[in-house]
Design an enzyme around this catalytic site. Structure first.
Site, PDB file in Angstrom:
ATOM      1  N   GLY A 173       0.800  -1.216   0.000  1.00 49.04           N
ATOM      2  CA  GLY A 173       0.000   0.000   0.000  1.00 49.04           C
ATOM      3  C   GLY A 173       0.835   1.268   0.000  1.00 49.04           C
ATOM      4  N   SER A 174       0.299   2.322   0.597  1.00 42.78           N
ATOM      5  CA  SER A 174       0.853   3.674   0.477  1.00 42.78           C
ATOM      6  C   SER A 174       2.232   3.848   1.088  1.00 42.78           C
ATOM      7  CB  SER A 174      -0.106   4.677   1.127  1.00 42.78           C
ATOM      8  OG  SER A 174      -1.363   4.646   0.486  1.00 42.78           O
ATOM      9  N   ALA A 175       2.728   2.860   1.827  1.00 38.81           N
ATOM     10  CA  ALA A 175       4.061   2.983   2.417  1.00 38.81           C
ATOM     11  C   ALA A 175       5.134   3.176   1.359  1.00 38.81           C
ATOM     12  CB  ALA A 175       4.367   1.750   3.259  1.00 38.81           C
ATOM     13  N   LYS A 209       4.949   5.175  -1.252  1.00 38.70           N
ATOM     14  CA  LYS A 209       4.752   6.428  -1.993  1.00 38.70           C
ATOM     15  C   LYS A 209       5.988   7.315  -2.002  1.00 38.70           C
ATOM     16  CE  LYS A 209      -0.283   6.638  -1.609  1.00 38.70           C
ATOM     17  NZ  LYS A 209      -1.465   7.237  -0.938  1.00 38.70           N
TER      18      LYS A 209
END
Length: 703
Positions: free
Chosen positions: A397-399, A401
């Site tokens: 997931g967003s980790a 980004k």
């Protein structure tokens, strides 16, 4: 006499001399002469070479046998013993090159008078072999067998091997009935018979009483090949919180793994040697195994061992000093266990895979601690699984980004001073709306730092479209450059995402890479957008730790390692001189500038310390040292191996976090993941990292 001869001559009418007696005499003379020469030669050999030939008859061959030595120790970074050896007395057996089954049978029956053995699982063949080894038993059975078991259809004798197999068959057909004592003897017989020639095996190395040792010692002369020795087993004085990292050692019965047999035999190993089979024990086998002892063995003319002399006692295996502090490791494991228990109490682990955490020194790559819990959703049973950090992969997931933003900065589609974009969702035909967790319209536009602070999916998708020169119209198919996947993954790879980290533990894997095209050849543009905010490819937690460490240390992808140094063992078994020290190794330097890196670092700092209501990592803001972080939430589905074709699998969430601190001079980086939980609430990953920071800062005097 002459008158008699004259009378004979007259009667025969012969006046000439006969030659027959002369020939006979000549023949007798020659035989006598040869016989005399033979007797003379025998006498000569007896007198001159008798001693030499007697010695030849009693001649012994000398050969060198190698023996195992205790395996090296493994210590933590503070010198505490993590893995050692417990030594136990043992009964050993060295098999002579020409020993017969009947000989082994007799040794077994003598030995079992003094030592009790446990019966083991035996095949019918094993039992029959033992029965037939009794003196005269094989010949007796051969006589009892039908003639067809001894000769072929032409009446010719069968080979000895075929006859023996038929004896086995005959014994089986007659029925095999061994009592408990006989089964124990048959078990020992199997071990001894299976031993390789001139190799030593352990017949009993557990629960050996002093009385048994004494009795065997007294009767060694009647037990050829049997002796008293010692064996070792691995022990873990600090507990098994990292047992899976250490790995395993084979048993004597397992010996060398089949896939490495030829290689290890070439290096001087024996088939039944105990060797490291996984992880550290395997990766550092040549250091931990030590140097074998050497014993000179004299083998007589009857192929029996006549004498044995130790010529080199061997060198105990070298030691490993790890980067892990066992006290810190135990604390990290305790924190992970506690938070996972909290998740269980909250009822969000019904489909959970477990939970994992790793802490590293971002400047060097040294592993400070790693822990894992593997959960079986079908049974609810949990097991220790520290190795899941390097061999299990999850969509994070967003980790990720931070890598997305830095990739876009390196690609030139945004700059440190020009990176504001509209924050709008993406509408694709036949696909659910692609947006962030906060309501549409919360932000009209965002810059890179704010996008990381509130974890905007829209911002990351806009970056991907710019890199792909995309032409986007809502509810229409997006046209992208065909290289968008390789471009984004290329930037990710520079940070360690999607490639092996190079850690010094065998068994590391990489995550899974999603497909780039549909079955009909269409570019999966929607998946490219998912990749930009971490909801497509999967990564191991070690990859995540390497990625965040690269951001923390200024752009250097460091090789993670767990062995700080290797060390010799002295003759008395104590720690000796340091042989080698692991030097930090830079795998690559990521090609961003300091100003580009500063954009992401500030965004991750804001994710912890920002004041906007959608700031994502605020659980870490009250620590004694300022830290930076990036949270991750990936939408996933639980795959039930018992129902693989379920068209409607349960939706789950992978909750992840990457973080480093202190912000101004990072000396620890942490990555955490709680895969397949059923709620976004709970902040389990943040709570794990917070407690680790609190303990670490206090333990290192940084609070």
């Amino acid at each position: 006499m002459r008158k008699i001869l004259d009378i004979i001559k007259k009667r025969t009418g012969s006046q000439s001399k006969s030659t027959i007696p002369f020939r006979l005499n000549l023949l007798f003379f020659i035989v006598f002469a040869l016989f005399a020469l033979l007797v003379g030669q025998l006498a000569y050999l007896q007198i001159v070479y008798g001693g030499k030939f007697a010695a030849e008859v009693n001649r012994t061959d000398k050969t060198v046998m190698s023996g195992n030595v205790p395996r090296g120790m493994i210590y933590d970074s503070k010198g505490r013993l993590l893995v050692g050896n417990s030594t136990e007395n043992a009964i050993t057996y060295t098999k002579s090159s020409g020993v017969k089954s009947s000989d082994i049978y007799q040794i077994v029956n003598r030995l079992t008078k003094y030592v009790s053995f446990e019966k083991e699982n035996l095949s019918t063949r094993d039992k029959a072999d033992y029965i037939l080894a009794a003196p005269g038993k094989s010949a007796k059975v051969a006589k009892q067998m039908p003639k067809s078991y001894r000769v072929d259809s032409n009446g010719d004798q069968l080979s000895s091997s075929k006859i023996y197999n038929n004896e086995i068959k005959y014994i089986k057909n007659q029925g095999i009935h061994l009592n408990s004592e006989e089964l124990a003897k048959a078990s020992v017989f199997k071990k001894m018979s299976s031993a390789y020639s001139l190799s030593s095996i352990f017949l009993k190395d557990k629960n050996l009483s002093s009385k048994e040792i004494a009795q065997v010692s007294e009767h060694l002369t009647e037990l050829p090949g049997v002796s008293i020795g010692t064996n070792w087993n691995r022990e873990y004085p600090q507990g098994k919180s990292i047992a899976s990292i250490i790995g395993g050692v084979s048993t004597e019965q397992q010996g060398i793994p089949d896939d490495e047999l030829n290689t290890m035999l070439a290096y001087g190993y024996s088939r039944n040697d105990r060797v490291g089979t996984s992880y550290l024990e395997k990766s550092y086998e040549t250091i931990l195994s030590g140097t074998k002892s050497q014993r000179e063995v004299q083998i007589g003319g009857n192929n029996q061992i006549k004498q044995s002399k130790l010529v080199y006692k061997g060198q105990k295996g070298g030691n490993l000093n790890l980067t892990i502090d066992s006290k810190f490791q135990k604390k990290v494991k305790s924190i992970l266990d506690s938070e996972y228990s909290a998740a269980q109490a909250d009822g969000v682990t019904s489909y959970s895979d477990g939970a994992y955490v790793v802490a590293t020194n971002p400047k060097t790559g040294a592993i400070l601690a790693m822990a894992g819990i593997k959960n079986d959703p079908t049974t609810g049973k949990t097991t220790e699984d520290s190795l899941g950090v390097i061999n299990r992969a999850f969509v994070m997931g967003s980790a990720v980004k931070g890598a997305t933003v830095l990739g876009a900065l390196m690609d030139g589609v945004i700059t440190p001073t020009n990176n504001t974009q509209a924050d709008v969702p993406i509408y694709l035909p036949g696909t659910a709306i692609k947006k962030s967790v906060y309501p549409i319209g919360t932000f009209s536009s965002l810059n890179a730092e704010m996008a990381l602070q509130v974890s905007s999916n829209e911002y990351m998708m806009a970056l991907a479209m710019k890199e792909a020169n995309a032409k986007y119209t809502p509810n229409k198919y997006i046209h992208m450059d065909s290289d968008i996947f390789s471009k984004m993954r290329g930037y990710f790879n520079q940070f360690g995402l999607g490639v092996k980290t190079g850690i010094d533990i065998s068994g590391e894997t990489t995550g899974l890479v999603g497909s780039t095209h549909t079955s009909d050849g269409q570019l999966k543009t929607g998946s490219a957008l998912d990749l930009s905010f971490g909801n497509y490819d999967s990564y191991t937690l070690m990859e995540m730790a390497q990625y965040i460490s690269t951001i923390a240390n200024g752009g250097y992808r460091m090789r993670p390692y767990i062995v700080q140094s290797t060390q010799k063992t002295t003759d008395n078994g104590k720690k000796g001189a340091i042989e080698s020290v692991t030097e930090p190794k830079v795998l690559n330097r990521v090609g961003f500038t300091s100003s580009e890196l500063n954009v992401v670092r500030k965004g991750m700092y804001a994710a912890v310390h920002g004041t906007n209501g959608w700031t994502t990592a605020t659980k870490l803001k009250d620590l004694s040292q300022d830290v930076a972080a990036k949270t991750g939430t990936a939408q996933t589905f639980y795959f039930n191996p018992n129902d693989p074709d379920n068209p409607d699998p349960p939706e789950t969430i992978n909750n992840s976090l990457v973080t480093f601190g202190p912000y101004d001079d990072p000396n620890i980086a942490i990555a955490v993941v709680f895969p397949n939980i059923t709620s976004e609430s709970g902040n389990y990953s943040q709570m794990v990292a917070k407690q680790i920071y609190e303990y670490y800062f206090k333990a290192t005097g940084q609070d």
